[in-house]
Design a protein around this motif. Structure first.
Motif, mmCIF file in Angstrom:
data_model
loop_
_atom_site.group_PDB
_atom_site.id
_atom_site.type_symbol
_atom_site.label_atom_id
_atom_site.label_comp_id
_atom_site.label_asym_id
_atom_site.label_seq_id
_atom_site.Cartn_x
_atom_site.Cartn_y
_atom_site.Cartn_z
ATOM 1 N N ILE A 125 0.843 -1.211 0.000
ATOM 2 C CA ILE A 125 0.000 0.000 0.000
ATOM 3 C C ILE A 125 0.870 1.250 0.000
ATOM 4 O O ILE A 125 0.613 2.210 -0.733
ATOM 5 C CB ILE A 125 -0.939 -0.005 1.221
ATOM 6 N N TYR A 126 1.937 1.240 0.794
ATOM 7 C CA TYR A 126 2.848 2.400 0.826
ATOM 8 C C TYR A 126 3.481 2.621 -0.544
ATOM 9 O O TYR A 126 3.517 3.751 -1.050
ATOM 10 C CB TYR A 126 3.937 2.192 1.877
ATOM 11 N N ARG A 127 3.979 1.539 -1.141
ATOM 12 C CA ARG A 127 4.645 1.678 -2.429
ATOM 13 C C ARG A 127 3.708 2.162 -3.518
ATOM 14 O O ARG A 127 4.101 2.955 -4.383
ATOM 15 C CB ARG A 127 5.267 0.330 -2.841
ATOM 16 N N SER A 169 4.523 6.298 -1.617
ATOM 17 C CA SER A 169 5.936 6.424 -1.953
ATOM 18 C C SER A 169 6.186 7.744 -2.689
ATOM 19 O O SER A 169 5.303 8.246 -3.404
ATOM 20 C CB SER A 169 6.364 5.252 -2.844
ATOM 21 N N PRO A 170 7.375 8.328 -2.549
ATOM 22 C CA PRO A 170 7.708 9.560 -3.292
ATOM 23 C C PRO A 170 7.614 9.395 -4.807
ATOM 24 O O PRO A 170 7.503 10.381 -5.525
ATOM 25 C CB PRO A 170 9.154 9.847 -2.859
ATOM 26 N N ILE A 201 8.723 7.970 -19.453
ATOM 27 C CA ILE A 201 9.243 7.898 -18.089
ATOM 28 C C ILE A 201 8.365 6.953 -17.282
ATOM 29 O O ILE A 201 7.140 7.115 -17.229
ATOM 30 C CB ILE A 201 9.325 9.292 -17.436
ATOM 31 N N ILE A 202 8.985 5.922 -16.689
ATOM 32 C CA ILE A 202 8.218 4.908 -15.992
ATOM 33 C C ILE A 202 8.927 4.493 -14.704
ATOM 34 O O ILE A 202 10.132 4.690 -14.534
ATOM 35 C CB ILE A 202 7.998 3.653 -16.868
ATOM 36 N N ARG A 203 8.144 3.917 -13.823
ATOM 37 C CA ARG A 203 8.672 3.321 -12.597
ATOM 38 C C ARG A 203 8.883 1.835 -12.865
ATOM 39 O O ARG A 203 7.947 1.137 -13.263
ATOM 40 C CB ARG A 203 7.658 3.539 -11.472
ATOM 41 N N ILE A 204 10.116 1.341 -12.652
ATOM 42 C CA ILE A 204 10.431 -0.024 -13.064
ATOM 43 C C ILE A 204 10.594 -0.990 -11.886
ATOM 44 O O ILE A 204 10.757 -2.187 -12.096
ATOM 45 C CB ILE A 204 11.703 -0.057 -13.928
ATOM 46 N N ASN A 205 10.577 -0.483 -10.682
ATOM 47 C CA ASN A 205 10.570 -1.299 -9.462
ATOM 48 C C ASN A 205 10.117 -0.373 -8.332
ATOM 49 O O ASN A 205 9.808 0.800 -8.583
ATOM 50 C CB ASN A 205 11.934 -1.957 -9.203
ATOM 51 N N PRO A 206 10.030 -0.811 -7.118
ATOM 52 C CA PRO A 206 9.511 0.065 -6.057
ATOM 53 C C PRO A 206 10.282 1.365 -5.866
ATOM 54 O O PRO A 206 9.722 2.346 -5.357
ATOM 55 C CB PRO A 206 9.619 -0.811 -4.800
ATOM 56 N N ASP A 207 11.550 1.425 -6.306
ATOM 57 C CA ASP A 207 12.371 2.590 -5.989
ATOM 58 C C ASP A 207 12.899 3.372 -7.183
ATOM 59 O O ASP A 207 13.342 4.501 -7.027
ATOM 60 C CB ASP A 207 13.598 2.145 -5.159
ATOM 61 N N PRO A 229 15.019 13.816 -4.924
ATOM 62 C CA PRO A 229 16.410 13.550 -4.523
ATOM 63 C C PRO A 229 16.526 12.174 -3.859
ATOM 64 O O PRO A 229 15.635 11.767 -3.113
ATOM 65 C CB PRO A 229 16.705 14.676 -3.523
ATOM 66 N N GLY A 230 17.601 11.487 -4.167
ATOM 67 C CA GLY A 230 17.823 10.158 -3.590
ATOM 68 C C GLY A 230 17.154 9.030 -4.329
ATOM 69 O O GLY A 230 17.305 7.867 -3.947
ATOM 70 N N THR A 231 16.409 9.347 -5.388
ATOM 71 C CA THR A 231 15.703 8.320 -6.164
ATOM 72 C C THR A 231 16.555 7.879 -7.350
ATOM 73 O O THR A 231 16.976 8.717 -8.156
ATOM 74 C CB THR A 231 14.366 8.866 -6.695
ATOM 75 N N PRO A 232 16.811 6.605 -7.493
ATOM 76 C CA PRO A 232 17.584 6.140 -8.650
ATOM 77 C C PRO A 232 16.812 6.375 -9.951
ATOM 78 O O PRO A 232 15.607 6.156 -10.018
ATOM 79 C CB PRO A 232 17.761 4.644 -8.389
ATOM 80 N N PHE A 233 17.529 6.836 -10.968
ATOM 81 C CA PHE A 233 16.955 6.964 -12.307
ATOM 82 C C PHE A 233 17.983 6.411 -13.292
ATOM 83 O O PHE A 233 19.188 6.458 -13.044
ATOM 84 C CB PHE A 233 16.590 8.410 -12.634
ATOM 85 N N SER A 234 17.526 5.896 -14.417
ATOM 86 C CA SER A 234 18.439 5.204 -15.317
ATOM 87 C C SER A 234 17.991 5.300 -16.759
ATOM 88 O O SER A 234 16.858 5.648 -17.066
ATOM 89 C CB SER A 234 18.561 3.728 -14.908
#
Length: 510
Positions: free
Chosen positions: A26-28, A32-33, A75-81, A395-400
């Motif tokens: 639920i948080y993710r 989640s940010p 731009i997409i989210r590919i895992n929880p982080d 900030p602190g979020t991995p991007f690739s």
């Protein structure tokens, strides 16, 4: 009595675990940010989706990313982080040369080399380690070593002409290029010569072991405890479980001996060497003592050598196939090499070969379809948000981003076709309607960009120019039972690999 207590507590433990899992999901998904970023809800909920595609589907996560982008956007989210971007124009932002980006900490042990510069997480530590190595990989330093590249290529061609010419026996060029590149990088970085190019069929146990290591990269990445277990086990035990790894252990022991030997040499004796080794540079640097331990230097050397061999071998094999597969490309290349004027007609220099436009175009197209490191390269901006369109990556979020997705984008017309002519035009292209037109080179990223661009870029260029020019000036090759599938990117294991049933790029010498 204790059994009854256990039976009483067990249901609560199970219930607690279920509730915890539900709370995390639920948080993710909602708090989640990065919850507002597009993408599959399943990938947002759990990282096991990535593990499934990488480990159980056999190196398919990179290709799945491309499918998700087609479905959800650039731009997409590919895992929880983590956030992934597929937009050719964004590459200069994601890998900006002035940005102090860091790597993902959870990838520190991905290769089992946490002390190597390629694994270093912190920007400042990476910078200090990289500054020590940069002079060793400068264009001037590589030029001074080009005599060895030429010598090893002459040795390769001599064997092809002596043992294969007119016999009808096929040589696997992947193995031949693997032997040459391994000889070059090991001699340059470590100062000793295994002469892999002299092995029967150009198949050396060490280069074969490197391929096996590559096939285990995703298991090590997703289950780092397994890699640490292997590393903590005695060499004899791991060798018993996997005999193919014995050459790797032998190589690591050679590195250790070389480090100790160089530490014992005085500075005056080191300065008389034909070229300095990586160890010489590091041990003579201003790095603190903990940066000069045998363990760290072993990891540094193994990281540089392993990455250089696999990426260069792949690019040279891909390029060789396409040259031989297209008679017109072969004709234009050999004509240019034959008609060019060199100071030494037998051994043109690297700088002279760089002036040949069609050879340069062929190499660049080979690099484009060789992809370099095909897996995504995550970065983290610790203190500043990164803006993409209407999305702000916290900030602190991995991007690739991925070189494979970059090099197969719409910027490159008919992207899977090997077309050197695309590099001979000065026309500019736009990544999307209404966007600024740019030179095609701006979207060309086989060595990545930014503060962490490929350390061995100059050595790679020298190998490609001298290697391909020497081979196609001296040896008349013809493909043998080899089709495009032999160089297709069907799997990603750090570098792109073809389907497992393919036999490599095979050729006969006419």
């Amino acid at each position: 009595m204790e059994n009854s207590k256990l039976s009483f507590v067990a249901p609560y433990l199970v219930l607690g675990s279920i509730l915890y899992f539900i709370a995390v999901v639920i948080y993710r998904l909602y708090f989640s940010p990065v919850a507002r970023f597009p993408g599959s809800k399943l990938t947002a909920a759990t990282g096991w989706i990535e593990t499934y595609y990488d480990v159980f589907k056999g190196g398919q996560f990179t290709f799945q990313l491309q499918k998700w982008h087609e479905q959800y956007g650039p731009i997409i989210r590919i895992n929880p982080d983590e956030i992934h971007v597929s937009d050719p124009d964004f590459y200069d932002v994601a890998y900006a040369s002035s940005a102090p980006f860091e790597k993902m900490p959870k990838w520190l042990d991905r290769f089992g080399l946490p002390g190597a510069v390629q694994s270093t997480v912190q920007h400042e530590l990476h910078r200090s380690r990289r500054m020590t190595l940069n002079p060793h990989f400068s264009k001037k330093s590589i030029s001074n070593f080009s005599w060895f590249i030429q010598q090893r290529m002459d040795q390769l061609c001599d064997r092809l002409l002596r043992e294969y010419k007119g016999t009808g026996e096929a040589v696997t060029l992947n193995d031949a290029w693997g032997a040459v590149t391994a000889d070059i990088i090991i001699n340059y970085c470590l100062g000793f010569d295994y002469n892999f190019v002299s092995y029967p069929g150009f198949v050396a146990p060490f280069t074969k072991s490197l391929k096996e290591l590559a096939l285990g990269i995703h298991v090590a990445g997703h289950f780092p405890w397994f890699l640490k277990l292997l590393q903590s086990s005695p060499d004899w035990l791991v060798g018993l479980l996997n005999p193919g790894m014995k050459p790797v252990f032998s190589f690591q022991n050679e590195i250790k001996k070389q480090i100790i030997k160089i530490k014992e040499l005085d500075h005056e004796k080191q300065s008389t060497e034909r070229h300095k080794t990586v160890f010489t540079d590091i041990l003579g640097s201003n790095l603190p003592p903990q940066e000069k331990t045998v363990t760290r230097l072993q990891q540094e050397a193994a990281g540089v050598v392993g990455a250089a061999i696999e990426t260069s071998k792949t690019t040279l094999s891909v390029t060789s196939f396409h040259i031989l597969h297209n008679p017109e490309i072969l004709r234009r290349l050999t004509t240019e090499l034959r008609e060019a004027s060199f100071s030494d007609p037998e051994k043109p220099t690297w700088s002279e070969l760089e002036q040949l436009p069609y050879l340069t175009a062929v190499i660049k197209e080979g690099l484009r379809l060789g992809y370099g490191v095909a897996q995504r390269l995550p970065r983290i901006s610790k203190h500043k948000a990164i803006q993409y369109d209407n999305y702000s990556i916290p900030p602190g979020t991995p991007f690739s981003m991925s070189s494979y997705i970059q090099h197969t984008s719409s910027v490159f017309n008919d992207c899977f076709a090997f077309n050197p002519d695309r590099w001979l035009t000065t026309a500019k292209v736009a990544s999307a309607p209404g966007r600024e037109e740019k030179s095609l080179d701006r979207f060309f990223v086989p060595f990545s960009k930014g503060t962490r661009w490929c350390l061995g870029q100059n050595l790679a260029w020298a190998q490609f120019y001298i290697g391909l020019a020497t081979l196609f000036r001296r040896v008349d090759l013809e493909l043998f039972e080899t089709g495009p599938e032999a160089v297709s990117a069907a799997r990603e294991y750090f570098v792109p690999l073809p389907p497992p049933e393919t036999k490599g790029v095979r050729a006969t010498v006419r």
